[in-house]
Design a protein around this motif. Structure first.
Motif, PDB file in Angstrom:
ATOM      1  N   THR A 146       0.815  -1.225   0.000  1.00 45.56           N
ATOM      2  CA  THR A 146       0.000   0.000   0.000  1.00 45.56           C
ATOM      3  C   THR A 146       0.845   1.270   0.000  1.00 45.56           C
ATOM      4  OG1 THR A 146      -0.118  -0.073   2.427  1.00 45.56           O
ATOM      5  CG2 THR A 146      -1.909  -1.133   1.192  1.00 45.56           C
ATOM      6  N   THR A 147       2.117   1.188   0.425  1.00 44.57           N
ATOM      7  CA  THR A 147       2.946   2.396   0.481  1.00 44.57           C
ATOM      8  C   THR A 147       4.297   2.251  -0.210  1.00 44.57           C
ATOM      9  OG1 THR A 147       3.871   1.745   2.627  1.00 44.57           O
ATOM     10  CG2 THR A 147       1.897   3.161   2.641  1.00 44.57           C
ATOM     11  N   ARG A 148       4.952   1.094  -0.080  1.00 47.21           N
ATOM     12  CA  ARG A 148       6.336   1.004  -0.540  1.00 47.21           C
ATOM     13  C   ARG A 148       6.701  -0.414  -0.960  1.00 47.21           C
ATOM     14  NH1 ARG A 148      10.817   3.120   3.573  1.00 47.21           N
ATOM     15  NH2 ARG A 148       9.683   5.044   3.108  1.00 47.21           N
ATOM     16  N   VAL A 149       7.455  -0.518  -2.050  1.00 48.15           N
ATOM     17  CA  VAL A 149       8.066  -1.777  -2.480  1.00 48.15           C
ATOM     18  C   VAL A 149       9.528  -1.498  -2.783  1.00 48.15           C
ATOM     19  CG1 VAL A 149       8.179  -3.552  -4.263  1.00 48.15           C
ATOM     20  CG2 VAL A 149       5.958  -2.789  -3.449  1.00 48.15           C
ATOM     21  N   TRP A 150      10.417  -2.109  -2.028  1.00 52.45           N
ATOM     22  CA  TRP A 150      11.855  -2.021  -2.288  1.00 52.45           C
ATOM     23  C   TRP A 150      12.331  -3.424  -2.621  1.00 52.45           C
ATOM     24  CZ3 TRP A 150      14.794   1.618   1.635  1.00 52.45           C
ATOM     25  CH2 TRP A 150      14.290   2.931   1.485  1.00 52.45           C
ATOM     26  N   TRP A 151      13.032  -3.556  -3.760  1.00 47.64           N
ATOM     27  CA  TRP A 151      13.423  -4.902  -4.211  1.00 47.64           C
ATOM     28  C   TRP A 151      14.811  -4.852  -4.803  1.00 47.64           C
ATOM     29  CZ3 TRP A 151      10.694  -7.891  -8.766  1.00 47.64           C
ATOM     30  CH2 TRP A 151      11.026  -9.256  -8.685  1.00 47.64           C
TER      31      TRP A 151
ATOM     32  N   ASP B 187       6.026  -2.106   2.510  1.00 47.57           N
ATOM     33  CA  ASP B 187       5.346  -1.357   3.573  1.00 47.57           C
ATOM     34  C   ASP B 187       6.097  -1.365   4.907  1.00 47.57           C
ATOM     35  OD1 ASP B 187       3.420  -0.981   1.671  1.00 47.57           O
ATOM     36  OD2 ASP B 187       2.060  -2.494   2.466  1.00 47.57           O
ATOM     37  N   ASP B 188       7.420  -1.585   4.867  1.00 48.42           N
ATOM     38  CA  ASP B 188       8.248  -1.592   6.084  1.00 48.42           C
ATOM     39  C   ASP B 188       7.782  -2.616   7.105  1.00 48.42           C
ATOM     40  OD1 ASP B 188       9.881   0.516   5.167  1.00 48.42           O
ATOM     41  OD2 ASP B 188       8.397   1.987   5.815  1.00 48.42           O
ATOM     42  N   LYS B 189       7.108  -3.664   6.661  1.00 47.17           N
ATOM     43  CA  LYS B 189       6.630  -4.662   7.631  1.00 47.17           C
ATOM     44  C   LYS B 189       6.726  -6.102   7.132  1.00 47.17           C
ATOM     45  CE  LYS B 189       1.760  -3.977   6.333  1.00 47.17           C
ATOM     46  NZ  LYS B 189       1.562  -5.304   5.755  1.00 47.17           N
ATOM     47  N   ASP B 190       6.906  -6.303   5.848  1.00 44.02           N
ATOM     48  CA  ASP B 190       7.045  -7.650   5.299  1.00 44.02           C
ATOM     49  C   ASP B 190       8.317  -7.731   4.468  1.00 44.02           C
ATOM     50  OD1 ASP B 190       4.529  -9.239   5.936  1.00 44.02           O
ATOM     51  OD2 ASP B 190       3.654  -7.425   5.080  1.00 44.02           O
TER      52      ASP B 190
ATOM     53  N   SER C  26      16.976 -18.509  -4.369  1.00 48.25           N
ATOM     54  CA  SER C  26      16.890 -19.467  -5.474  1.00 48.25           C
ATOM     55  C   SER C  26      18.047 -19.350  -6.456  1.00 48.25           C
ATOM     56  CB  SER C  26      15.554 -19.324  -6.208  1.00 48.25           C
ATOM     57  OG  SER C  26      15.394 -18.040  -6.783  1.00 48.25           O
ATOM     58  N   ARG C  27      18.833 -18.299  -6.340  1.00 48.70           N
ATOM     59  CA  ARG C  27      20.055 -18.216  -7.162  1.00 48.70           C
ATOM     60  C   ARG C  27      21.036 -19.310  -6.760  1.00 48.70           C
ATOM     61  NH1 ARG C  27      24.342 -13.270  -6.298  1.00 48.70           N
ATOM     62  NH2 ARG C  27      26.115 -14.151  -7.429  1.00 48.70           N
ATOM     63  N   TYR C  28      21.011 -19.701  -5.494  1.00 44.90           N
ATOM     64  CA  TYR C  28      21.973 -20.665  -4.972  1.00 44.90           C
ATOM     65  C   TYR C  28      21.461 -22.099  -5.025  1.00 44.90           C
ATOM     66  CZ  TYR C  28      24.034 -16.367  -3.239  1.00 44.90           C
ATOM     67  OH  TYR C  28      24.570 -15.106  -3.159  1.00 44.90           O
ATOM     68  N   ALA C  29      20.146 -22.265  -5.044  1.00 47.67           N
ATOM     69  CA  ALA C  29      19.554 -23.608  -5.117  1.00 47.67           C
ATOM     70  C   ALA C  29      18.245 -23.495  -5.878  1.00 47.67           C
ATOM     71  CB  ALA C  29      19.297 -24.166  -3.714  1.00 47.67           C
ATOM     72  N   GLU C  30      18.078 -24.311  -6.898  1.00 47.24           N
ATOM     73  CA  GLU C  30      16.900 -24.179  -7.756  1.00 47.24           C
ATOM     74  C   GLU C  30      15.599 -24.415  -6.996  1.00 47.24           C
ATOM     75  OE1 GLU C  30      16.952 -26.275 -11.384  1.00 47.24           O
ATOM     76  OE2 GLU C  30      18.781 -25.322 -12.116  1.00 47.24           O
ATOM     77  N   ASP C  31      15.668 -25.188  -5.904  1.00 51.91           N
ATOM     78  CA  ASP C  31      14.457 -25.394  -5.110  1.00 51.91           C
ATOM     79  C   ASP C  31      14.253 -24.269  -4.095  1.00 51.91           C
ATOM     80  OD1 ASP C  31      16.462 -25.928  -3.310  1.00 51.91           O
ATOM     81  OD2 ASP C  31      15.781 -27.923  -2.753  1.00 51.91           O
ATOM     82  N   GLY C  32      15.152 -23.266  -4.125  1.00 48.19           N
ATOM     83  CA  GLY C  32      15.001 -22.129  -3.226  1.00 48.19           C
ATOM     84  C   GLY C  32      15.249 -22.464  -1.775  1.00 48.19           C
ATOM     85  N   ASP C  33      15.981 -23.535  -1.502  1.00 48.74           N
ATOM     86  CA  ASP C  33      16.207 -23.981  -0.132  1.00 48.74           C
ATOM     87  C   ASP C  33      16.727 -22.842   0.745  1.00 48.74           C
ATOM     88  OD1 ASP C  33      16.509 -25.862   2.007  1.00 48.74           O
ATOM     89  OD2 ASP C  33      18.660 -25.898   1.610  1.00 48.74           O
ATOM     90  N   GLY C  34      16.066 -22.621   1.875  1.00 49.36           N
ATOM     91  CA  GLY C  34      16.458 -21.567   2.814  1.00 49.36           C
ATOM     92  C   GLY C  34      15.732 -20.258   2.610  1.00 49.36           C
ATOM     93  N   SER C  35      14.999 -20.116   1.510  1.00 49.64           N
ATOM     94  CA  SER C  35      14.254 -18.872   1.265  1.00 49.64           C
ATOM     95  C   SER C  35      13.105 -18.759   2.263  1.00 49.64           C
ATOM     96  CB  SER C  35      13.707 -18.860  -0.159  1.00 49.64           C
ATOM     97  OG  SER C  35      14.746 -18.978  -1.104  1.00 49.64           O
ATOM     98  N   PHE C  36      12.747 -17.519   2.610  1.00 49.98           N
ATOM     99  CA  PHE C  36      11.678 -17.343   3.595  1.00 49.98           C
ATOM    100  C   PHE C  36      11.040 -15.969   3.471  1.00 49.98           C
ATOM    101  CE2 PHE C  36      15.563 -15.832   5.585  1.00 49.98           C
ATOM    102  CZ  PHE C  36      15.180 -14.624   6.175  1.00 49.98           C
ATOM    103  N   GLY C  37       9.836 -15.875   3.991  1.00 55.24           N
ATOM    104  CA  GLY C  37       9.159 -14.595   4.165  1.00 55.24           C
ATOM    105  C   GLY C  37       9.034 -14.336   5.645  1.00 55.24           C
TER     106      GLY C  37
ATOM    107  N   THR D 242      12.356  -7.175  14.049  1.00 54.57           N
ATOM    108  CA  THR D 242      13.819  -7.039  14.009  1.00 54.57           C
ATOM    109  C   THR D 242      14.387  -7.457  12.656  1.00 54.57           C
ATOM    110  OG1 THR D 242      13.946  -9.215  15.064  1.00 54.57           O
ATOM    111  CG2 THR D 242      14.146  -7.284  16.492  1.00 54.57           C
ATOM    112  N   TRP D 243      13.806  -8.479  12.031  1.00 58.66           N
ATOM    113  CA  TRP D 243      14.287  -8.924  10.725  1.00 58.66           C
ATOM    114  C   TRP D 243      13.986  -7.874   9.669  1.00 58.66           C
ATOM    115  CZ3 TRP D 243      14.181 -14.801   9.511  1.00 58.66           C
ATOM    116  CH2 TRP D 243      14.707 -15.510  10.590  1.00 58.66           C
ATOM    117  N   VAL D 244      12.797  -7.303   9.734  1.00 59.91           N
ATOM    118  CA  VAL D 244      12.434  -6.256   8.776  1.00 59.91           C
ATOM    119  C   VAL D 244      13.395  -5.080   8.903  1.00 59.91           C
ATOM    120  CG1 VAL D 244      10.665  -4.588   8.123  1.00 59.91           C
ATOM    121  CG2 VAL D 244      10.012  -6.931   8.679  1.00 59.91           C
ATOM    122  N   GLN D 245      13.696  -4.669  10.139  1.00 60.38           N
ATOM    123  CA  GLN D 245      14.610  -3.539  10.349  1.00 60.38           C
ATOM    124  C   GLN D 245      16.007  -3.845   9.811  1.00 60.38           C
ATOM    125  OE1 GLN D 245      14.256  -3.007  14.588  1.00 60.38           O
ATOM    126  NE2 GLN D 245      12.597  -1.516  14.401  1.00 60.38           N
TER     127      GLN D 245
END
Length: 352
Positions: free
Chosen positions: A149-154, A226-229, A235-246, A251-254
């Motif tokens: 709703t406010t911001r997308v940084w990628w 939105d500074d919260k997610d 997936s650059r390191y493993a095609e199955d994306g092993d270790g990727s997370f949301g 503290t992680w967002v900051q």
């Protein structure tokens, strides 16, 4: 519903269709397989397989609703819809429901957290969500874009999930659309300068007024909305994306937002890479400055992003050997110890 050839045991309690749980699905599977074996199932034949009248009424009503059985003129006799047709239709229905659930999951989660406030942050069951496979990573990237709703940084490296999304967009997909009022900052790793789909996405972002830069050595893809997610895409390191997370742990967002700021500050504006040395502009006429031709200015702009000789050659339409020769010349005349330093010095001194 999974098909099983087992008959329901005589006298076994039948789950209510209103429960809609796994046990009920297994019950339906058994009844359906009994109907398939019979060819043209009847009430009396289904009774002989161990079903009560209540079981028959319940299961047949649901199977007719799902398009797996059809009624006949006789209220106690039914036809089996050809299984290939019926099961294909059922799978399509389930896949549509899964796609709808994926598309709304992020927004529903955001609504729940806002409703719960601090309690939701403390008790939330999914402050960190592991992502399995590039398809799920791509789905989450698209969900975060849609729900922002406010911001997308990628910041994007050569992620398998991201490059797949870029290719989808080139084919007409709108999965990465954002609301008009959302601020977008996009950083492409220099390795993506050789990917026409990534460049097409960057060009489109600039046309929409978004900020786009190029950086050398983005360690992994990070997306924040939105500074919260946040989403970390490995997936650059493993095609199955092993270790990727949301995650939406504060503290992680900051911490990851600080990483995004650092990457952004070190990146070169994408417009500089595109326009430096375009025909007709010519180098600025400033006494004492190194005279730059059109292609030299473009070379320096690309060097500032950390682009390889191969990528520069492809961008300029010249041989790699020609690029190597011009890079050596530019480094020598700028007094730069490294090729990257030559590009950065040129950009900072306004030479490109």
């Amino acid at each position: 519903m999974t098909a099983s050839p087992d008959r329901p045991p005589v006298g076994a309690p039948t789950p209510s269709r209103h429960s809609r749980g796994e046990t009920y699905e297994e019950f339906l599977s058994r009844v359906y397989m009994a109907a398939v074996r019979l060819g043209v199932p009847s009430r009396s034949a289904l009774r002989q397989s161990g079903l009560s009248d209540a079981d028959v009424d319940d299961a047949v009503a649901e199977l007719v609703e799902r398009g797996m059985l059809s009624s006949s003129e006789d209220p106690d006799r039914w036809f089996v819809v050809p299984p290939r047709e019926a099961l294909t239709r059922r799978m399509d229905q389930v896949e549509r429901r899964v796609a709808l659930t994926r598309a709304t999951a992020s927004e529903v989660e955001s609504l729940w957290r806002r409703a719960m406030g601090d309690v939701g942050q403390a008790r939330g069951p999914a402050q960190v969500d592991g992502l399995a496979g590039t398809v799920e990573i791509a789905h989450r990237i698209a969900e975060l874009h849609r729900s922002a709703t406010t911001r997308v940084w990628w910041a994007v490296d050569a992620s398998v999930a991201a490059t797949g999304l870029f290719a989808d967009l080139a084919a007409g997909s709108t999965r990465l659309s954002v609301r008009e009022e959302v601020q977008v900052r996009l950083v492409l790793d220099s390795s993506l300068l050789g990917d026409p789909y990534a460049l097409a996405f960057a060009d489109r972002a600039r046309e929409l007024g978004h900020e786009v830069r190029v950086a050398n050595g983005v360690p992994f893809s990070v997306l924040m909305t939105d500074d919260k997610d946040v989403l970390v895409d490995l997936s650059r390191y493993a095609e199955d994306g092993d270790g990727s997370f949301g995650a939406h742990r504060v503290t992680w967002v900051q911490a990851l937002s600080q990483l995004l700021v650092a990457i952004w500050d070190l990146a070169t504006p994408y417009g500089t890479v595109l326009t430096a040395g375009q025909v007709g502009e010519g180098p600025p006429v400033v006494p004492g400055r190194l005279p730059l031709g059109d292609k030299d200015a473009r070379v320096l702009a690309l060097l500032a992003t950390g682009a390889s000789d191969k990528i520069i050659a492809r961008q300029l339409g010249v041989s790699v050997r020609t690029v190597e020769r011009r890079v050596r010349y530019l480094m020598e005349h700028l007094g730069a110890a490294t090729r990257f330093q030559a590009g950065v010095q040129a950009v900072r001194r306004g030479r490109v």
